[in-house]
Enzyme design. Structure first.
Site, mmCIF file in Angstrom:
data_model
loop_
_atom_site.group_PDB
_atom_site.id
_atom_site.type_symbol
_atom_site.label_atom_id
_atom_site.label_comp_id
_atom_site.label_asym_id
_atom_site.label_seq_id
_atom_site.Cartn_x
_atom_site.Cartn_y
_atom_site.Cartn_z
ATOM 1 N N GLU A 59 7.510 2.258 -6.033
ATOM 2 C CA GLU A 59 7.612 2.108 -4.625
ATOM 3 C C GLU A 59 7.861 3.042 -3.774
ATOM 4 O O GLU A 59 8.472 4.321 -4.216
ATOM 5 C CB GLU A 59 8.605 1.130 -4.469
ATOM 6 C CG GLU A 59 8.612 -0.450 -4.507
ATOM 7 C CD GLU A 59 8.007 -0.619 -3.062
ATOM 8 O OE1 GLU A 59 6.970 -0.229 -2.560
ATOM 9 O OE2 GLU A 59 8.586 -1.710 -2.394
ATOM 10 N N VAL B 42 11.036 4.987 8.765
ATOM 11 C CA VAL B 42 10.214 6.312 8.143
ATOM 12 C C VAL B 42 8.954 6.032 8.134
ATOM 13 O O VAL B 42 8.565 4.957 7.694
ATOM 14 C CB VAL B 42 10.978 6.972 7.138
ATOM 15 C CG1 VAL B 42 12.355 7.858 7.380
ATOM 16 C CG2 VAL B 42 11.220 6.025 6.001
ATOM 17 N N ARG C 120 0.156 6.199 8.049
ATOM 18 C CA ARG C 120 0.391 6.377 6.458
ATOM 19 C C ARG C 120 -0.098 7.759 5.963
ATOM 20 O O ARG C 120 0.440 8.101 4.823
ATOM 21 C CB ARG C 120 -0.716 5.250 5.901
ATOM 22 C CG ARG C 120 -0.006 4.057 5.496
ATOM 23 C CD ARG C 120 -0.872 3.150 4.556
ATOM 24 N NE ARG C 120 -0.742 1.866 4.888
ATOM 25 C CZ ARG C 120 0.289 1.113 4.364
ATOM 26 N NH1 ARG C 120 1.148 1.595 3.858
ATOM 27 N NH2 ARG C 120 0.358 -0.092 4.797
ATOM 28 N N ASP D 71 14.440 -0.604 0.636
ATOM 29 C CA ASP D 71 15.229 -1.220 1.812
ATOM 30 C C ASP D 71 16.192 -2.298 1.617
ATOM 31 O O ASP D 71 17.257 -1.906 0.801
ATOM 32 C CB ASP D 71 14.029 -1.560 2.927
ATOM 33 C CG ASP D 71 14.421 -1.687 4.380
ATOM 34 O OD1 ASP D 71 14.587 -0.600 5.092
ATOM 35 O OD2 ASP D 71 14.771 -2.840 4.783
ATOM 36 N N LYS E 233 0.873 -1.116 0.090
ATOM 37 C CA LYS E 233 -0.026 -0.023 0.159
ATOM 38 C C LYS E 233 0.733 1.098 0.047
ATOM 39 O O LYS E 233 0.370 2.356 -0.218
ATOM 40 C CB LYS E 233 -0.892 0.004 1.168
ATOM 41 C CG LYS E 233 -1.951 -0.980 1.459
ATOM 42 C CD LYS E 233 -2.614 -0.951 2.924
ATOM 43 C CE LYS E 233 -3.422 -2.282 3.077
ATOM 44 N NZ LYS E 233 -3.775 -2.101 4.632
ATOM 45 N N GLY E 234 2.092 1.039 0.390
ATOM 46 C CA GLY E 234 2.918 2.305 0.647
ATOM 47 C C GLY E 234 3.286 3.050 -0.504
ATOM 48 O O GLY E 234 3.442 4.452 -0.183
ATOM 49 N N LYS F 19 17.032 3.778 1.186
ATOM 50 C CA LYS F 19 17.809 3.715 2.330
ATOM 51 C C LYS F 19 18.963 2.680 2.142
ATOM 52 O O LYS F 19 18.965 1.562 2.280
ATOM 53 C CB LYS F 19 17.070 2.866 3.445
ATOM 54 C CG LYS F 19 16.392 3.378 4.799
ATOM 55 C CD LYS F 19 16.006 2.433 5.530
ATOM 56 C CE LYS F 19 14.632 2.695 6.033
ATOM 57 N NZ LYS F 19 14.084 1.752 6.947
ATOM 58 N N ASP G 71 3.964 3.215 6.504
ATOM 59 C CA ASP G 71 3.318 2.988 7.702
ATOM 60 C C ASP G 71 4.470 2.347 8.877
ATOM 61 O O ASP G 71 5.231 1.896 8.369
ATOM 62 C CB ASP G 71 2.115 2.123 7.649
ATOM 63 C CG ASP G 71 2.583 0.842 7.172
ATOM 64 O OD1 ASP G 71 3.567 0.567 6.394
ATOM 65 O OD2 ASP G 71 2.024 -0.431 7.857
HETATM 66 P P1 IMP Z 1 12.472 -4.072 0.868
HETATM 67 O O1 IMP Z 1 11.854 -5.399 0.166
HETATM 68 O O2 IMP Z 1 13.167 -4.524 2.040
HETATM 69 O O3 IMP Z 1 13.204 -3.408 -0.054
HETATM 70 O O4 IMP Z 1 11.181 -3.209 1.532
HETATM 71 C C1 IMP Z 1 10.073 -3.269 1.061
HETATM 72 C C2 IMP Z 1 9.019 -2.573 1.758
HETATM 73 O O5 IMP Z 1 9.235 -2.615 3.225
HETATM 74 C C3 IMP Z 1 8.908 -0.996 1.154
HETATM 75 O O6 IMP Z 1 7.983 -1.120 0.144
HETATM 76 C C4 IMP Z 1 7.911 -0.567 2.509
HETATM 77 O O7 IMP Z 1 6.699 -0.941 2.446
HETATM 78 C C5 IMP Z 1 8.602 -1.509 3.640
HETATM 79 N N1 IMP Z 1 9.765 -0.547 4.489
HETATM 80 C C6 IMP Z 1 10.831 -0.780 4.578
HETATM 81 N N2 IMP Z 1 11.604 0.326 5.017
HETATM 82 C C7 IMP Z 1 10.545 1.020 5.481
HETATM 83 C C8 IMP Z 1 10.428 2.099 6.363
HETATM 84 O O8 IMP Z 1 11.345 2.767 6.906
HETATM 85 N N3 IMP Z 1 9.082 2.725 6.944
HETATM 86 C C9 IMP Z 1 8.010 1.987 6.407
HETATM 87 N N4 IMP Z 1 8.069 0.985 5.341
HETATM 88 C C10 IMP Z 1 9.141 0.511 5.214
HETATM 89 MG MG MG Z 2 5.954 -1.206 0.031
#
Ligand code: IMP
Ligand code: MG
Length: 194
Positions: free
Chosen positions: A109, A163, A175, A113, A53-54, A141, A169
């Protein structure tokens, strides 16, 4: 008529505002200009795939600044559950609806992360015979990257903190804040008794 839009105050669980609403708006406009120029002259509409949803607020602001032909699509994946640590195990919860064959695709996106989510989506979409697959993230990040993912458009780089706001969220809270704020994880853990 109300002249000043009320800005929700920081609660005790938030450490401070990292990126304010005006700064976000200016950056989103710059990104849209870049996209308009990069996709100028495309024949088939660009498919914007918002990762739920982000990305929903970022996508809504971005798409209203686009002058290139485009359509909106969504996908929902999960890799975190309710925790704040990626498992690397990306699950497809809801697939897209548009046929990507022959179209340029731009994955929208909220944040990069670990990279597991975008890596999974890029590899998945590449099998659908699109003309191209690119990525745009509001936030990056870099300290947290595990899987290398090439980003085509980045709004802001943020430090290794949790964040929230502008779509992002923590356990479904925060959110809809109009700014990006840093969550006080220590305070939350203390309250949750961890
Ligand atoms: P990744 O697969 O680890 O790159 O992260 C994917 C998802 O984790 C992102 O689309 C976000 O929904 C969530 N996410 C990662 N870091 C944060 C943060 O600091 N705040 C909120 N959501 C995060
Ligand atoms: Mg996300």
């Amino acid at each position: 008529m109300q002249k000043n839009i009320a800005i929700p105050p920081l609660t005790e669980d938030l450490k401070g505002v990292l990126i304010d609403a005006d700064t976000i708006a200016r950056r989103v406009s710059e990104l849209a200009l870049q996209i308009n120029s990069d996709y100028q002259g495309i024949k088939e509409p660009l498919i914007l795939v918002g990762v739920l949803k982000g990305s929903f607020i970022f996508l809504s602001d971005l798409c209203r600044k686009l002058t290139v032909p485009h359509v909106i699509d969504f996908i929902s994946v999960s890799s975190y559950g309710k925790a704040s640590q990626s498992t690397g195990n990306v699950r497809l919860l809801m697939d897209t609806r548009e046929n990507q064959a022959g179209h340029h695709v731009l994955i929208v996106e909220d944040i990069l992360d670990s990279g597991y989510t975008l890596d999974y989506l890029k590899r998945n979409f590449t099998t659908r015979e699109p003309k191209s697959v690119k990525t745009i993230v509001l936030l990056d990040k870099p300290e947290r990257h595990v899987v290398p993912v090439q980003l085509d458009y980045v709004g802001f780089t943020v430090p290794d903190v949790w964040v929230v706001g502008y779509g992002l969220d923590y356990a479904e809270t925060y959110r809809t804040l109009p700014y990006i704020a840093e969550l006080d994880i220590e305070e939350i853990k203390r309250k949750e008794g961890k």
